[in-house]
Design an enzyme around this catalytic site. Structure first.
Site, PDB file in Angstrom:
ATOM      1  N   THR A   9       0.820  -1.206   0.000  1.00  0.00           N
ATOM      2  CA  THR A   9       0.000   0.000   0.000  1.00  0.00           C
ATOM      3  C   THR A   9       0.857   1.260   0.000  1.00  0.00           C
ATOM      4  O   THR A   9       0.622   2.188  -0.793  1.00  0.00           O
ATOM      5  CB  THR A   9      -0.950  -0.007   1.213  1.00  0.00           C
ATOM      6  OG1 THR A   9      -1.748  -1.188   1.182  1.00  0.00           O
ATOM      7  CG2 THR A   9      -1.866   1.209   1.183  1.00  0.00           C
ATOM      8  N   HIS A  37     -10.386  -0.734   4.512  1.00  0.00           N
ATOM      9  CA  HIS A  37      -9.231  -0.548   3.627  1.00  0.00           C
ATOM     10  C   HIS A  37      -9.830  -0.335   2.228  1.00  0.00           C
ATOM     11  O   HIS A  37      -9.752  -1.194   1.346  1.00  0.00           O
ATOM     12  CB  HIS A  37      -8.338  -1.790   3.662  1.00  0.00           C
ATOM     13  CG  HIS A  37      -6.970  -1.588   3.073  1.00  0.00           C
ATOM     14  ND1 HIS A  37      -6.627  -0.472   2.330  1.00  0.00           N
ATOM     15  CD2 HIS A  37      -5.861  -2.379   3.078  1.00  0.00           C
ATOM     16  CE1 HIS A  37      -5.377  -0.573   1.932  1.00  0.00           C
ATOM     17  NE2 HIS A  37      -4.893  -1.724   2.373  1.00  0.00           N
TER      18      HIS A  37
END
Length: 320
Positions: A65, A144
């Site tokens: 990420t 997320h």
């Protein structure tokens, strides 16, 4: 009475992306389509946000990420600053809000935040000054959203249409913020058949509803499935639960080539990473011809590029 953003005819432009709930269905479809456009010709967007500043504020470890956001920003011509709790004033006792205020005083355009506590990104978005966009890169077990979005992009890229898909999600769903975001996003993109499977302690108590069912075994969940999303055990978020040995878990809940034969012939396999090989997934499946795991990583870059462009207000994209 507060307006339901999903029913608003004139949706406001996106200011932040802390979870998918505030987005309209049209905005979510638009983000998926924009990401597919970027994936088709990423070079067309080079330096589109030249001179902007993005700060990665990560209080938890990350590989995919953080690097994905950094690479996306740099592909768009942005400046990037990476900050972790280790080595910052957090170690001296500075609060999250004071750290955030210090950073936004430097007038960045984006702050991407990952934190162990739920709701942090939303709280920071409410504190943000005009012109600053806050993006949630994972908060506790709650959300997320960019991972769920990139998974949707990967599935649409592979199948062309999400609506007829039968999707199995297996593993530690209860503690997975990816699972929560996916369960919020996929039905809004038209997915009507989602199966959940995992040990009883790893299953949420509030997930079963129209289009979502809990299965007793992994075999039941993946039977005739078009896509399987495997999830690791979130050991860093578990307390007070008995965790089976790697071998026992793999025997009961690991995705192997023999199990994969129960799925639809064109079934594809996804995993948000990091992978625990030989636990929730076998090497031969993770690296096999049905795996979309590496494509997920690539689409993470394209999806986050599209999100940054969207938040910055770039409605028309060059060269597409």
């Amino acid at each position: 009475m507060r307006e339901n953003p999903q029913e608003s005819e004139m949706a406001k432009p996106l200011e932040h992306f802390t979870h998918t709930d505030p987005c309209t269905d049209d905005q979510l479809h638009e983000l998926v389509n924009r990401a597919l456009q970027v994936a088709g010709n990423a070079q067309a967007f080079a330096n589109a946000l030249s001179g902007r500043l993005l700060i990665n504020l990560f209080y938890e470890p990350s590989t995919r990420t953080r690097i994905s956001f950094e690479t996306a920003a740099k592909r768009l011509g942005m400046h990037v600053v990476n900050i972790s709790a280790t080595g910052s004033s957090v170690e001296k006792g500075e609060s999250l809000f004071d750290t955030f205020d210090t950073l936004q005083a430097m007038q960045p355009d984006f702050i991407v935040v990952r934190h162990r506590d739920e709701g942090v990104a939303e709280a920071l978005a409410e504190r943000a000054e005009p012109g600053l966009h806050v993006i949630n890169a994972g908060d506790g077990t709650r959300a997320h959203p960019t991972q769920a979005l990139l998974d949707a992009v990967t599935l649409q890229q592979a199948f062309g249409d999400l609506r007829p898909l039968k999707i199995a999600m297996a593993g530690d769903i209860r503690h997975s913020r990816v699972a929560r975001s996916s369960l919020a996003l996929f039905p809004r993109l038209g997915v009507a058949d989602i199966r959940l499977a995992g040990p009883a302690d790893f299953l949420p108590t509030d997930a079963e509803r129209d289009g979502v069912r809990i299965c007793r075994t992994l075999d039941e969940a993946i039977d005739d499935a078009d896509a399987i999303i495997m999830l690791r055990i979130q050991k860093e978020r578990i307390s007070g639960l008995s965790i089976p040995s790697d071998a026992d878990y793999h025997a009961a809940w690991g995705l192997t080539e023999s199990r994969l034969e129960r799925a639809a012939p064109g079934c594809r396999v996804l995993h948000p990473g990091p992978i625990n090989r030989g636990v929730e997934i076998a090497d031969s499946v993770a690296d096999g011809p049905r795996s979309l795991i590496r494509r997920q990583v690539r689409n993470g870059l394209h999806t986050r590029m599209a999100l940054l462009l969207e938040l910055d207000g770039h409605g028309a994209y060059p060269g597409v």
